[in-house]
Design a protein around this motif. Sequence first.
Motif, PDB file in Angstrom:
ATOM      1  N   LYS A  96      10.862   7.781  10.958  1.00 39.44           N
ATOM      2  CA  LYS A  96       9.454   7.972  11.283  1.00 39.44           C
ATOM      3  C   LYS A  96       8.663   6.706  10.980  1.00 39.44           C
ATOM      4  N   SER A  97       7.711   6.403  11.843  1.00 38.62           N
ATOM      5  CA  SER A  97       6.836   5.262  11.584  1.00 38.62           C
ATOM      6  C   SER A  97       5.724   5.700  10.634  1.00 38.62           C
ATOM      7  N   LYS A  98       5.007   4.752  10.098  1.00 45.03           N
ATOM      8  CA  LYS A  98       3.932   5.080   9.153  1.00 45.03           C
ATOM      9  C   LYS A  98       2.796   5.830   9.847  1.00 45.03           C
ATOM     10  N   LYS A  99       2.600   5.547  11.131  1.00 44.70           N
ATOM     11  CA  LYS A  99       1.554   6.259  11.873  1.00 44.70           C
ATOM     12  C   LYS A  99       1.909   7.738  11.997  1.00 44.70           C
ATOM     13  N   GLU A 100       3.190   8.026  12.271  1.00 42.33           N
ATOM     14  CA  GLU A 100       3.616   9.428  12.393  1.00 42.33           C
ATOM     15  C   GLU A 100       3.500  10.152  11.063  1.00 42.33           C
ATOM     16  N   GLU A 101       3.807   9.472   9.971  1.00 41.45           N
ATOM     17  CA  GLU A 101       3.721  10.098   8.656  1.00 41.45           C
ATOM     18  C   GLU A 101       2.281  10.422   8.296  1.00 41.45           C
ATOM     19  N   SER A 102       1.357   9.506   8.616  1.00 40.57           N
ATOM     20  CA  SER A 102      -0.047   9.741   8.254  1.00 40.57           C
ATOM     21  C   SER A 102      -0.673  10.821   9.150  1.00 40.57           C
ATOM     22  N   SER A 103      -0.234  10.931  10.401  1.00 39.70           N
ATOM     23  CA  SER A 103      -0.784  11.952  11.290  1.00 39.70           C
ATOM     24  C   SER A 103      -0.312  13.351  10.926  1.00 39.70           C
ATOM     25  N   GLU A 104       0.867  13.475  10.285  1.00 40.46           N
ATOM     26  CA  GLU A 104       1.383  14.782   9.877  1.00 40.46           C
ATOM     27  C   GLU A 104       0.626  15.330   8.686  1.00 40.46           C
TER      28      GLU A 104
END
Length: 105
Positions: A96-104
């Motif tokens: 997972k990219s950092k953007k995906e982690e923060s959006s979750e």
Amino acid sequence: MVVRLRLQRFGRTHAPFYRMVAANARTPRDGKFLEIVGTYNPLANKEGMKEIRIKEDRLKYWLAVGAQPSDRVAWVLGKFGILPPLPHHYNPQKMKSKKEESSEE
């Protein structure tokens, strides 16, 4: 005495060369060893081949008496069919990219 099969580093800076040795687990990486069981050159030659030389009978002897291969030695031996290949570690969290982690969250 716990015996490990591990790599001893030789060579120059940025040009490593390894001996595969059977050694006491408590000795340092480049310290005293019991027996040399092979060599490994990770740098490819002109044909693109990496060189490995193994005394297969001695290696099988040490494995039979309970020597434990290090992670890298087990990987090398798995590549050449002496040990079963190591399983691939699949970790979906690392994909997972950092953007995906923060959006979750």
